[in-house]
Write a protein that holds these residues in place. Sequence first.
Motif, PDB file in Angstrom:
ATOM      1  N   TYR A 152       0.745  -1.199   0.080  1.00 28.96           N
ATOM      2  CA  TYR A 152       0.091  -0.020  -0.173  1.00 28.96           C
ATOM      3  C   TYR A 152       0.806   1.301   0.102  1.00 28.96           C
ATOM      4  CZ  TYR A 152      -3.053   3.648   1.006  1.00 28.96           C
ATOM      5  OH  TYR A 152      -3.843   4.877   1.284  1.00 28.96           O
ATOM      6  N   GLN A 155       2.069   1.897  -3.565  1.00 29.21           N
ATOM      7  CA  GLN A 155       0.843   2.326  -4.362  1.00 29.21           C
ATOM      8  C   GLN A 155       0.380   3.748  -4.153  1.00 29.21           C
ATOM      9  OE1 GLN A 155      -1.540  -1.595  -3.290  1.00 29.21           O
ATOM     10  NE2 GLN A 155      -2.545  -0.523  -4.874  1.00 29.21           N
ATOM     11  N   ARG A 156       0.456   4.139  -2.837  1.00 32.47           N
ATOM     12  CA  ARG A 156       0.171   5.575  -2.603  1.00 32.47           C
ATOM     13  C   ARG A 156       1.029   6.580  -2.972  1.00 32.47           C
ATOM     14  NH1 ARG A 156       0.513   5.595   3.148  1.00 32.47           N
ATOM     15  NH2 ARG A 156       2.483   5.972   2.948  1.00 32.47           N
ATOM     16  N   ARG A 159       0.589   6.663  -6.941  1.00 29.04           N
ATOM     17  CA  ARG A 159      -0.885   7.443  -7.034  1.00 29.04           C
ATOM     18  C   ARG A 159      -0.570   8.966  -6.987  1.00 29.04           C
ATOM     19  NH1 ARG A 159      -3.819   5.160  -3.361  1.00 29.04           N
ATOM     20  NH2 ARG A 159      -3.539   7.067  -2.068  1.00 29.04           N
ATOM     21  N   ASP A 160      -0.109   9.531  -5.759  1.00 28.02           N
ATOM     22  CA  ASP A 160      -0.366  10.539  -5.299  1.00 28.02           C
ATOM     23  C   ASP A 160       1.019  11.603  -5.541  1.00 28.02           C
ATOM     24  OD1 ASP A 160      -2.450  10.056  -3.848  1.00 28.02           O
ATOM     25  OD2 ASP A 160      -1.557   9.967  -1.876  1.00 28.02           O
TER      26      ASP A 160
END
Length: 562
Positions: A152, A155-156, A159-160
């Motif tokens: 996670y 992924q964050r 994405r961000d």
Amino acid sequence: MRPLLSLFVGLLLCSSLHAETPVQRPQHALVASAHPAATVAGLETLAAGGNAFDAAVAVAAALAVAEPYGSGLGGGGFFLLREAGTTPRYRFVDARERAPLKAHASMYATPGKAGQAPSLDGALAAAIPGLPAALAHLSQRYGKLALRDSLYPAQRLARDGIGIDALYRERVSWRLKAMQADPETARIFLSDNQAPAEHSLLRQPELASTLQRLADHGHAGFYSGRTADLLVRAVQAAGGIWTHKDLTDYRVIERQPLRAKLQDGRELITAPPPSAGGVALIQSLAMLQQLNWRKADTLTRDHLVIESLRRAYRDRGLLGDPDQVRNPLASLLAPAYLQQLARSIDRQKATPSSSLPPATAWHEGQHTTHFTVIDQAGNAVSATLSINLPFGAAFTAKGSGVLLNNEMDDFAKAVDEQNAYGLTGSQANLIAPGKRPLSSMTPSFVESAGELSSFGTPGGSRIPSMVLLGILEYLDGQPIERWATRPRFHHQYLPDVLEYEPATFSSQEKAGLLRLGHQLQSTNRRYGNLQVLRWNKQSGAVEGASDPRGLGRADTLALPPQ
């Protein structure tokens, strides 16, 4: 004087030298990695109840996002594991890339497009990635958390967005032309076809989606299904030779680490083939101990290190993928042979490499990353990851966000042909279907009843010499910061030159090395990015250091007793 290496070196399958009691626990968990965001990802995962192996998944995935020039889901690497217990257990997870099944020894005999080296740039340069398989394997076999939880943080970040720093821009400058040649790579990693501005954000939404599929489905989420379709379609459309079978056949391999008894009850646990680094490390340490290096003055000490490296690197061309070639480890690590090597070193003059008995030279690539983790149970990981050159093959599979490696250049394209780093090929490392290329990556532990230390760095062919210099600082009783900051030099047998960082040697030391017959060549820049930790088992204290040459960070985390 006790010998550094016992009569039993190599693959030690016997009981450990340093059994410990269950009450010995680190006071803190620690993560040291090459990027602050990756260190935070590891600490976050530990705080969520993960162990060192979950944290290793989190750190490796975060580095894939934050350091696309050094590692990634399109690359591979080596994970050296320590499982805590009354008698610790060690495992070596080989996630090295594999040659596609259609690969063959003469596949790069025909030049590529004008200005393009087909083993360096583009889809044909890419071997089958191993890192995603390693993340799934570590989580399933050794972790406490679900894979989705460990992935996670990465992924964050994807994405961000992650901030562009000066190091990113420098790496882009090294590979700009190749990156501009691939529209997808240019779209994601450049801005207006140039290096992005410092402090701007790198967002990778397609990579976030790929990480999500890996999180949801484990190994199959990358090596089959939508991600595999995207990878194979893009590679084949660009002239590469990947097939779906290449991906579905890929598996990590667990190997026994190389282990060698050191002085004062210590033991070295290090990388076996297809890493050539562990053998070089054992050989170098054996020679130096026999030469009583700690008693020597500074100039003589450096001379002995150089001459030991010269001989250790000479032997590396004999090594290759252990699943396809026979590695003569018993001969290379035999005490009689190591004594012979030490006796061949003249304390008063350099040995020209051309005067040593001939041995096949070898072939190696360059850019990597490294991190190390320990949890409060005493589980630990030392991992070195790579996509070879900065930004790998500078080819991104459209729709996946996966930047592919150019590890095919780590194979020998011909026995007498040099690669980009002046290293020539070897029969043992010629391209073959499904073969893993030789590597210098050398994640290592040194352990005794009283303490555990971890060492590793990026740097291509210079990795073993950097790890050796760090371990010598440790053996010399220097503080942990010195292990990572020590000025560096390197000799790899051929070419017969001593490379050194600026300010490594004083004018007087340079003059002394020249008098001894060494040929000096400054690198004109600092290199490497050593990540180290030490756990004092008596006090429980844990400390780490991240090389100031990079942007990395070493941080501890204290958790309540469980």
